[in-house]
Design an enzyme around this catalytic site. Structure first.
Site, short mmCIF file in Angstrom:
data_model
loop_
_atom_site.label_atom_id
_atom_site.label_comp_id
_atom_site.label_asym_id
_atom_site.label_seq_id
_atom_site.Cartn_x
_atom_site.Cartn_y
_atom_site.Cartn_z
N SER A 257 0.79 -1.23 0.00
CA SER A 257 0.00 0.00 0.00
C SER A 257 0.83 1.28 0.00
O SER A 257 0.27 2.38 -0.04
CB SER A 257 -0.96 0.02 1.19
OG SER A 257 -0.24 0.05 2.42
N LYS A 302 -5.87 4.44 8.77
CA LYS A 302 -4.82 5.27 8.18
C LYS A 302 -5.20 6.75 8.18
O LYS A 302 -4.36 7.62 8.42
CB LYS A 302 -4.52 4.78 6.76
CG LYS A 302 -3.91 3.38 6.73
CD LYS A 302 -3.56 2.94 5.33
CE LYS A 302 -2.86 1.59 5.35
NZ LYS A 302 -2.42 1.16 4.01
#
Length: 360
Positions: A257, A302
């Site tokens: 990611s 996140k």
């Protein structure tokens, strides 16, 4: 008086099993036995963020060599998710009650039939792949040529002893190789046991090798794979052709990611101007060799981590927008991106005072 004494004894004696239970749920095994008391859950929560324009352990996170990088400022932070496993019941309850962590079945982290070591190795390979794709997509965006370098060789693999770390793979079966997926594609055209010619560039000279392909070890196989899939045993990364090199200096981070933010950092350091405009920008997203941005897991964690660090803008893969909007995000703008080109365009739009594409 005797009544209270009897009652006190009853209360104290009755509490002994409770105290014993509380003691046991804080232990990984029952004392004197091999009985496992850890719970079949993992805790997912906010992980650390890293400024891809900055330093980590005294080194540039994204380091440019062979060419003077352009000046940058502000932040382009990649974000992570923390994962805790092997928890006792007390630890799991503590994470659930006193943190923002979410408990998920352990199978979501370690699929059945795969060891923790195998999953960690795959995550490491995925992280290396994200670095490679970040370099390729950035070089493609900047219209610069690339080449393929060997980063790792599996033990007892067909490549072991034939191919060396830092070799440049020039050709396979006479086909020119400039991207790692081209190497994989050419290998997949063959069967285990086939010998294939590979042209390498090593220590300033070209070397020709004939390598006999093997089968993928069971520990590395996907469910859909069997022993008919050919295996070379190298992990490769893309790098700019010529003297220019891009190095990524983060350790103990896995998964794919980070790709988008790595790629943006490379573009920022190798082109005039500042993508962040001096702002604190954070984000996430996989990236492929063509610069397409893909969705990731744990987007809400996140975003919260980035908000806590002071981010003003968060780059969200388009397919994660619905989930992203559920995150707690005071004073943070969620920008929707489909590709590296989109992300660069959105950041330039923000810098010029225009409105970027938002998650709406």
């Amino acid at each position: 008086m005797s009544f209270w004494n009897r009652r006190s004894r009853t209360v104290v004696i009755g509490a002994v099993p409770v105290v014993l239970l509380v003691s046991l749920i804080g232990l990984p095994t029952v004392p004197g036995t091999d009985v496992d008391l850890t719970v079949p859950y993992a805790a997912q929560g906010k992980g650390p963020t890293f400024n891809t324009l900055g330093e980590f352990n005294g080194k540039q996170v994204v380091e440019i060599k062979g060419e003077k990088p352009d000046e940058t400022s502000g932040n382009l932070n990649m974000t992570t998710v923390s994962v805790r496993t092997n928890m006792t019941l007390a630890q799991a309850l503590g994470r659930w009650m006193f943190s923002d962590d979410v408990l998920v079945p352990i199978e979501q982290i370690f699929p059945p039939g795969q060891s923790q070591e195998a999953v960690q190795e795959k995550n490491a390979v995925a992280f290396a792949s994200s670095e490679s794709n970040a370099t390729i997509s950035a070089m493609n965006y900047l219209k610069r040529p690339t080449e393929v370098m060997v980063m790792q060789i599996s033990d007892d693999s067909p490549a072991s002893g034939e191919i060396h770390i830092n070799d440049i793979v020039r050709k396979v079966d006479g086909v020119e190789i400039t991207k790692p997926d081209q190497l994989a594609e050419e290998v997949r055209k063959h069967q285990p046991g086939d010998k294939i010619p590979i042209t390498l560039f090593r220590q300033e000279r070209e070397i020709e090798k004939q390598v006999e392909l093997g089968t993928i070890p069971e520990s590395l196989r996907e469910k859909s794979q069997d022993d008919s899939v050919p295996f070379l045993g190298v992990t490769t990364v893309a790098q700019p052709a010529g003297d220019l090199t891009v190095e990524y200096n983060l350790t103990d981070v896995g998964g794919p990611s980070a790709g988008l933010m790595f790629s943006l950092a490379v573009v920022d350091k190798l082109s005039p101007g500042e993508l962040s405009g001096g702002r604190f920008v954070a984000g996430t997203g996989t990236i492929d060799a063509n610069g397409e941005v893909g969705p990731i897991g744990g987007i809400a964690h996140k975003i919260r981590a980035a908000a806590d660090e002071g981010a003003e803008v968060f780059l969200v893969p388009a397919d994660n927008c619905s989930e992203a909007k559920t995150a707690e995000r005071p004073e943070i703008k969620l920008v929707k991106v489909d590709s590296l080109e989109d992300a660069v365009g959105d950041l330039n739009a923000i810098n010029s005072g225009a409105e970027p594409s938002l998650c709406d």
